[in-house]
Write a protein that holds these residues in place. Structure first.
Motif, short mmCIF file in Angstrom:
data_model
loop_
_atom_site.label_atom_id
_atom_site.label_comp_id
_atom_site.label_asym_id
_atom_site.label_seq_id
_atom_site.Cartn_x
_atom_site.Cartn_y
_atom_site.Cartn_z
N HIS A 218 0.85 -1.19 0.00
CA HIS A 218 0.00 0.00 0.00
C HIS A 218 0.88 1.24 0.00
CE1 HIS A 218 1.18 -0.36 4.23
NE2 HIS A 218 0.95 0.94 4.33
N ASP A 220 0.81 5.20 1.75
CA ASP A 220 0.07 5.94 2.78
C ASP A 220 -0.60 7.12 2.09
OD1 ASP A 220 1.10 4.09 4.54
OD2 ASP A 220 2.66 5.42 5.32
N HIS A 275 4.72 -0.05 -0.04
CA HIS A 275 5.45 -0.78 0.99
C HIS A 275 4.51 -1.82 1.59
CE1 HIS A 275 3.68 2.85 2.77
NE2 HIS A 275 3.58 2.20 3.92
FE LIG Z 1 2.15 2.32 5.47
#
Ligand SMILES: [Fe+2]
Ligand SMILES: O=C(O)CCC(=O)C(=O)O
Length: 345
Positions: A218, A220, A275
């Motif tokens: 994903h 952020d 990540h």
């Molecule tokens: Fe994250």
């Protein structure tokens, strides 16, 4: 009460890896292929300002991730924060049940088990529990936060205050790296209206780390993330040029990563990269990400000074609430949210 307590991580005994947690082959971590030759830069925050700006800028362009040392946040506070979170996650399931919810629209404080939809339908649970709540202007939500462990509210308040100071410093260094005024990114993220969220993750020991993930790949979605990870367990991995690189924990360091809004504000110059967290057989792991995000009403648009003939605008403007809506729409997938706001050139 919702029936989302299927993943009972309170147990300290090894859990069995039921089919609900087994990923299809093409989604498994393939741990032997993770690169051990390269990792993200380590930046000493105590160095001379112009080289500090330059080193951070290079890390933002090349990796979207870096680790910082000599950052000024007491080691003892980091330790207290992680052990408080471990105590919380290890409370009896009945006590934690009050926080479990799948309601991502109205619940500000949420304990949940992340998942991936396989073949567009079936949910495969991740080998983790996550606890998410705002951690800024805490007086407004203090009564919603855990009463147990008894120090929880006090420790998260002290920790987030310290991270907020660090976050502001990092935002100004990153702004300078882009050749902007030092308050430029913070202003673009809504100045004093920006929001901090705490995202704590608990990964119990896993009988077979090759079959599952702790957190799926994903990016952020806020502006900037400050992540605290425990020593001794390598679990976080970041994608660089199509290869997963491990981020080995360094004592008394934070992992910093750029999030989606910074990629958009920088008009694509700085990257918010994929990540994931993998699991391990032997020990439980607790991590804490603090996300700095705009308020939902903030308009996000590539910063004008970063647009010119050579660097035409890549994203259109949007209200952050629209971004959040798209994020929720893509739940259970390897989300591609910022791509939806890209201009077709
Ligand atoms: Fe994250
Ligand atoms: O546990 C980790 O190291 C990763 C956590 C993370 O990526 C997140 O909370 O967004």
């Amino acid at each position: 009460m919702e029936s989302t307590t299927s993943f009972q991580l309170a147990s300290k005994t090894t859990l069995s890896l039921g089919p609900k947690f087994v990923l299809p082959e093409d989604k498994r971590p393939n741990l032997l292929q993770v690169s051990i030759l390269d990792s993200v830069p380590i930046i000493d925050m105590n160095q001379e300002p112009s080289s500090l700006v330059r080193n951070i800028s290079r890390a933002c362009e090349d990796y979207g991730f870096f680790q910082i040392i000599n950052h000024g946040v007491p080691y003892e506070l980091q330790d207290r924060m992680l052990s408080t979170l471990a105590e919380f996650f290890e409370l009896p399931p009945e006590e934690k049940a009050q926080f479990f919810t799948t309601d991502i629209n109205t619940k500000q404080v949420r304990l949940y088990n992340d998942y991936l939809k396989v073949d567009g339908q079936e949910k495969v649970g991740m080998w983790s529990e996550s606890f998410l709540h705002p951690c800024h202007r805490l007086d407004d939500i203090m009564n919603l936060l855990p009463e147990n462990p008894p120090q929880y509210r006090e420790v998260i308040a002290e920790y987030s205050k310290a991270i907020h100071v660090l976050m502001k410093r990092l935002l100004s260094l990153i702004s300078m790296g882009l050749g902007l005024e030092k308050d430029s990114l913070e202003k673009s993220l809504g100045a004093e209206k920006h929001i901090l969220n705490a995202h704590a993750n608990y990964y119990p020991p896993c009988p077979d780390p090759e079959l599952t993930l702790g957190l799926p790949a994903h990016t952020d979605i806020g502006g900037l993330t400050v992540l605290l990870q425990p020593e001794g367990l390598t679990s976080l991995q970041v994608l660089k040029d199509g290869e997963w690189l491990a981020i080995h924990p360094i004592p008394n360091a934070f992992v910093i990563n750029l999030a989606d809004q910074t990629q958009v504000l920088s008009n694509g110059r700085y990257k918010s990269v994929l990540h994931r967290a993998v699991t391990n057989r032997s020990q439980r792991r607790v991590s804490l990400a603090i996300f700095c995000s705009p308020d939902p009403h903030t308009i996000i648009s590539p910063i004008e000074d970063l647009i010119d003939e050579e660097h035409p605008r890549i994203y259109h403007s949007y209200r952050f609430a629209e971004f959040l809506q798209e994020f929720k729409r893509q739940e259970g997938t390897t989300r591609m949210v910022k791509e939806c706001f890209q201009l077709t050139l």
